[in-house]
Scaffold this motif. Sequence first.
Motif, PDB file in Angstrom:
ATOM      1  N   PRO A 177       0.790  -1.168   0.094  1.00  0.00           N
ATOM      2  CA  PRO A 177       0.023  -0.326   0.164  1.00  0.00           C
ATOM      3  C   PRO A 177       0.852   1.293   0.048  1.00  0.00           C
ATOM      4  CG  PRO A 177       0.271  -0.666   2.008  1.00  0.00           C
ATOM      5  CD  PRO A 177       1.207  -1.690   1.433  1.00  0.00           C
ATOM      6  N   HIS A 178       0.160   2.392  -0.278  1.00  0.00           N
ATOM      7  CA  HIS A 178       0.644   3.580   0.108  1.00  0.00           C
ATOM      8  C   HIS A 178       0.779   3.907   1.339  1.00  0.00           C
ATOM      9  CE1 HIS A 178       0.476   5.436  -4.102  1.00  0.00           C
ATOM     10  NE2 HIS A 178      -0.770   4.929  -4.087  1.00  0.00           N
ATOM     11  N   PRO A 179       1.687   4.665   2.019  1.00  0.00           N
ATOM     12  CA  PRO A 179       2.433   5.516   1.125  1.00  0.00           C
ATOM     13  C   PRO A 179       3.993   4.984   1.028  1.00  0.00           C
ATOM     14  CG  PRO A 179       2.664   5.995   3.745  1.00  0.00           C
ATOM     15  CD  PRO A 179       1.849   4.911   3.527  1.00  0.00           C
ATOM     16  N   ARG A 180       4.078   3.697   0.668  1.00  0.00           N
ATOM     17  CA  ARG A 180       5.264   3.113   0.680  1.00  0.00           C
ATOM     18  C   ARG A 180       5.611   2.611  -1.076  1.00  0.00           C
ATOM     19  NH1 ARG A 180       3.230   1.282   5.118  1.00  0.00           N
ATOM     20  NH2 ARG A 180       2.678  -0.772   4.405  1.00  0.00           N
ATOM     21  N   SER A 181       5.074   3.368  -1.828  1.00  0.00           N
ATOM     22  CA  SER A 181       5.465   2.952  -3.202  1.00  0.00           C
ATOM     23  C   SER A 181       6.752   3.075  -3.567  1.00  0.00           C
ATOM     24  CB  SER A 181       4.554   3.885  -4.163  1.00  0.00           C
ATOM     25  OG  SER A 181       4.593   3.905  -5.464  1.00  0.00           O
ATOM     26  N   GLU A 182       7.602   4.151  -2.958  1.00  0.00           N
ATOM     27  CA  GLU A 182       8.705   4.049  -3.622  1.00  0.00           C
ATOM     28  C   GLU A 182       9.670   2.982  -3.062  1.00  0.00           C
ATOM     29  OE1 GLU A 182      10.568   8.263  -3.232  1.00  0.00           O
ATOM     30  OE2 GLU A 182       8.936   9.046  -4.337  1.00  0.00           O
ATOM     31  N   VAL A 183       9.446   2.545  -1.726  1.00  0.00           N
ATOM     32  CA  VAL A 183      10.025   1.457  -0.878  1.00  0.00           C
ATOM     33  C   VAL A 183       9.838   0.187  -1.689  1.00  0.00           C
ATOM     34  CG1 VAL A 183      10.169   0.163   0.996  1.00  0.00           C
ATOM     35  CG2 VAL A 183       9.794   2.600   1.450  1.00  0.00           C
ATOM     36  N   TRP A 184       8.795   0.053  -2.260  1.00  0.00           N
ATOM     37  CA  TRP A 184       8.375  -0.996  -3.090  1.00  0.00           C
ATOM     38  C   TRP A 184       9.159  -1.260  -4.215  1.00  0.00           C
ATOM     39  CZ3 TRP A 184       6.272  -5.367  -4.323  1.00  0.00           C
ATOM     40  CH2 TRP A 184       5.656  -5.834  -5.674  1.00  0.00           C
ATOM     41  N   GLN A 185       9.452  -0.004  -5.189  1.00  0.00           N
ATOM     42  CA  GLN A 185      10.000  -0.100  -6.207  1.00  0.00           C
ATOM     43  C   GLN A 185      11.492  -0.098  -5.949  1.00  0.00           C
ATOM     44  OE1 GLN A 185       8.224   3.110  -9.146  1.00  0.00           O
ATOM     45  NE2 GLN A 185       7.003   3.329  -7.310  1.00  0.00           N
ATOM     46  N   ALA A 186      12.048   0.572  -5.040  1.00  0.00           N
ATOM     47  CA  ALA A 186      13.457   0.534  -4.682  1.00  0.00           C
ATOM     48  C   ALA A 186      13.620  -0.827  -4.325  1.00  0.00           C
ATOM     49  CB  ALA A 186      13.862   1.378  -3.516  1.00  0.00           C
ATOM     50  N   LEU A 187      12.978  -1.654  -3.501  1.00  0.00           N
ATOM     51  CA  LEU A 187      13.342  -2.980  -3.269  1.00  0.00           C
ATOM     52  C   LEU A 187      13.453  -3.950  -4.233  1.00  0.00           C
ATOM     53  CD1 LEU A 187      11.673  -3.192   0.502  1.00  0.00           C
ATOM     54  CD2 LEU A 187      13.930  -2.878  -0.114  1.00  0.00           C
ATOM     55  N   LEU A 188      12.331  -3.667  -5.125  1.00  0.00           N
ATOM     56  CA  LEU A 188      12.235  -4.774  -6.332  1.00  0.00           C
ATOM     57  C   LEU A 188      13.431  -4.666  -7.080  1.00  0.00           C
ATOM     58  CD1 LEU A 188       8.788  -4.244  -7.588  1.00  0.00           C
ATOM     59  CD2 LEU A 188       9.460  -6.321  -6.533  1.00  0.00           C
ATOM     60  N   LYS A 189      14.066  -3.112  -7.252  1.00  0.00           N
ATOM     61  CA  LYS A 189      15.171  -2.975  -8.057  1.00  0.00           C
ATOM     62  C   LYS A 189      16.168  -3.356  -7.600  1.00  0.00           C
ATOM     63  CE  LYS A 189      17.138   0.873 -10.713  1.00  0.00           C
ATOM     64  NZ  LYS A 189      16.900   2.034 -11.370  1.00  0.00           N
ATOM     65  N   ALA A 190      16.505  -3.024  -6.178  1.00  0.00           N
ATOM     66  CA  ALA A 190      17.697  -3.550  -5.460  1.00  0.00           C
ATOM     67  C   ALA A 190      17.840  -5.135  -5.709  1.00  0.00           C
ATOM     68  CB  ALA A 190      17.673  -3.079  -4.146  1.00  0.00           C
ATOM     69  N   ARG A 191      16.801  -5.975  -5.260  1.00  0.00           N
ATOM     70  CA  ARG A 191      16.798  -7.188  -5.264  1.00  0.00           C
ATOM     71  C   ARG A 191      17.209  -7.866  -6.750  1.00  0.00           C
ATOM     72  NH1 ARG A 191      15.424  -6.280  -0.105  1.00  0.00           N
ATOM     73  NH2 ARG A 191      17.423  -5.459  -0.502  1.00  0.00           N
ATOM     74  N   ALA A 192      16.946  -7.006  -7.714  1.00  0.00           N
ATOM     75  CA  ALA A 192      17.295  -7.688  -9.123  1.00  0.00           C
ATOM     76  C   ALA A 192      18.771  -7.222  -9.366  1.00  0.00           C
ATOM     77  CB  ALA A 192      16.503  -6.777 -10.332  1.00  0.00           C
ATOM     78  N   ILE A 193      19.266  -6.118  -8.904  1.00  0.00           N
ATOM     79  CA  ILE A 193      20.845  -5.814  -9.041  1.00  0.00           C
ATOM     80  C   ILE A 193      21.834  -6.691  -8.230  1.00  0.00           C
ATOM     81  CG2 ILE A 193      22.383  -3.868  -8.841  1.00  0.00           C
ATOM     82  CD1 ILE A 193      20.110  -1.836  -9.223  1.00  0.00           C
ATOM     83  N   GLU A 194      21.138  -6.808  -6.863  1.00  0.00           N
ATOM     84  CA  GLU A 194      22.167  -7.499  -6.021  1.00  0.00           C
ATOM     85  C   GLU A 194      22.219  -8.943  -6.334  1.00  0.00           C
ATOM     86  OE1 GLU A 194      20.701  -6.182  -2.363  1.00  0.00           O
ATOM     87  OE2 GLU A 194      18.947  -7.589  -2.272  1.00  0.00           O
ATOM     88  N   ASN A 195      21.255  -9.309  -6.925  1.00  0.00           N
ATOM     89  CA  ASN A 195      21.051 -10.892  -7.160  1.00  0.00           C
ATOM     90  C   ASN A 195      21.304 -11.042  -8.611  1.00  0.00           C
ATOM     91  OD1 ASN A 195      20.437 -12.043  -4.315  1.00  0.00           O
ATOM     92  ND2 ASN A 195      18.891 -10.689  -4.546  1.00  0.00           N
ATOM     93  N   GLN A 196      21.213 -10.186  -9.344  1.00  0.00           N
ATOM     94  CA  GLN A 196      21.646 -10.461 -10.870  1.00  0.00           C
ATOM     95  C   GLN A 196      20.677 -11.365 -11.358  1.00  0.00           C
ATOM     96  OE1 GLN A 196      26.003 -11.315 -10.365  1.00  0.00           O
ATOM     97  NE2 GLN A 196      26.114  -9.102 -11.144  1.00  0.00           N
ATOM     98  N   PHE A 197      19.510 -11.353 -10.930  1.00  0.00           N
ATOM     99  CA  PHE A 197      18.371 -12.123 -11.594  1.00  0.00           C
ATOM    100  C   PHE A 197      17.160 -11.152 -12.105  1.00  0.00           C
ATOM    101  CE2 PHE A 197      17.208 -13.866  -7.353  1.00  0.00           C
ATOM    102  CZ  PHE A 197      16.677 -12.886  -6.705  1.00  0.00           C
ATOM    103  N   PHE A 198      16.428 -11.746 -12.798  1.00  0.00           N
ATOM    104  CA  PHE A 198      14.831 -10.878 -13.086  1.00  0.00           C
ATOM    105  C   PHE A 198      13.945 -11.134 -11.979  1.00  0.00           C
ATOM    106  CE2 PHE A 198      16.644 -12.591 -17.223  1.00  0.00           C
ATOM    107  CZ  PHE A 198      16.562 -11.637 -18.038  1.00  0.00           C
ATOM    108  N   VAL A 199      13.598  -9.953 -11.830  1.00  0.00           N
ATOM    109  CA  VAL A 199      12.499  -9.763 -10.717  1.00  0.00           C
ATOM    110  C   VAL A 199      11.235  -9.212 -11.512  1.00  0.00           C
ATOM    111  CG1 VAL A 199      11.914  -8.243  -8.670  1.00  0.00           C
ATOM    112  CG2 VAL A 199      14.081  -9.328  -8.789  1.00  0.00           C
TER     113      VAL A 199
END
Length: 260
Positions: free
Chosen positions: A172-194
Amino acid sequence: MKVSAIQMDVAFNDPDKNRDRISKLIEEAVESSKPGTIVLPEMWNVSFFPDNMSATADEEGHDTQSFLSKLARKYQINIVGGSVAVKKDGGYYNTSYSFDREGTLVHAYDKVHLFSPADEHTVFESGNKLGIFELDGVTIGVATCYDLRFVEWIRMMALKEVEILFVPAAWPHPRSEVWQALLKARAIENQFFVVGVNSVGKTDQLSFCGHSTIYDPLGQVLAGSGEDELILTADLDLSQLRTVRDDIGVFRDRRPDLYK
Ligand SMILES: NC(=O)CCC(=O)C(=O)O
């Protein structure tokens, strides 16, 4: 693997209505995008989450399993079935069922990290196993919503050769930016598709922030969304995972001997 994620406005406490909606959205996804795999959001049978679970939680997951299995077989697609509220073993679980193209149930994952700020842990039991399985020869991981915050949990999936992480959510809001940041971070640090697939719309308590997104192993957006109900699709070139890991050898260079 071509993946479609269904970002959906889940009706509160109304499994029949939600099943109807999902049937239509899956048909639309198949006709418009011809994906090999479809993924649904978290708790799509009742939303996150009603206080009278006994009335609407799916008994042993039977209704959900028969519903998703038929759709998988009808359209010859894999379905990573988001998650649903299930009554089993004398308790309630937030469970994700996944099916192959023949409609066979290939995996069931019970959400492990329950969202204590919403008292999820007082209503639901938690699972205790990683969500890892294969679809079309690809190693898939599933982590449900709040699980995304637990970096060690997700890293274990990467260490077990997961190539695509699916994250069904009711974030939910108000954590939209957190959601997007964590998805992106998990993709970068684990070098897989998310593939993050969220809900949209509102309950009395929460307003879900959408922004379902598909990231490649560099953290680049392959498909994104806003806050409307929609289907987003991307073709995942799995060879990219090897290229990225050859270029920046995070898994070669890590020092687990020091991480104690
Ligand atoms: N459904 C959830 O697990 C919500 C998680 C969330 O809102 C957060 O981690 O923030």
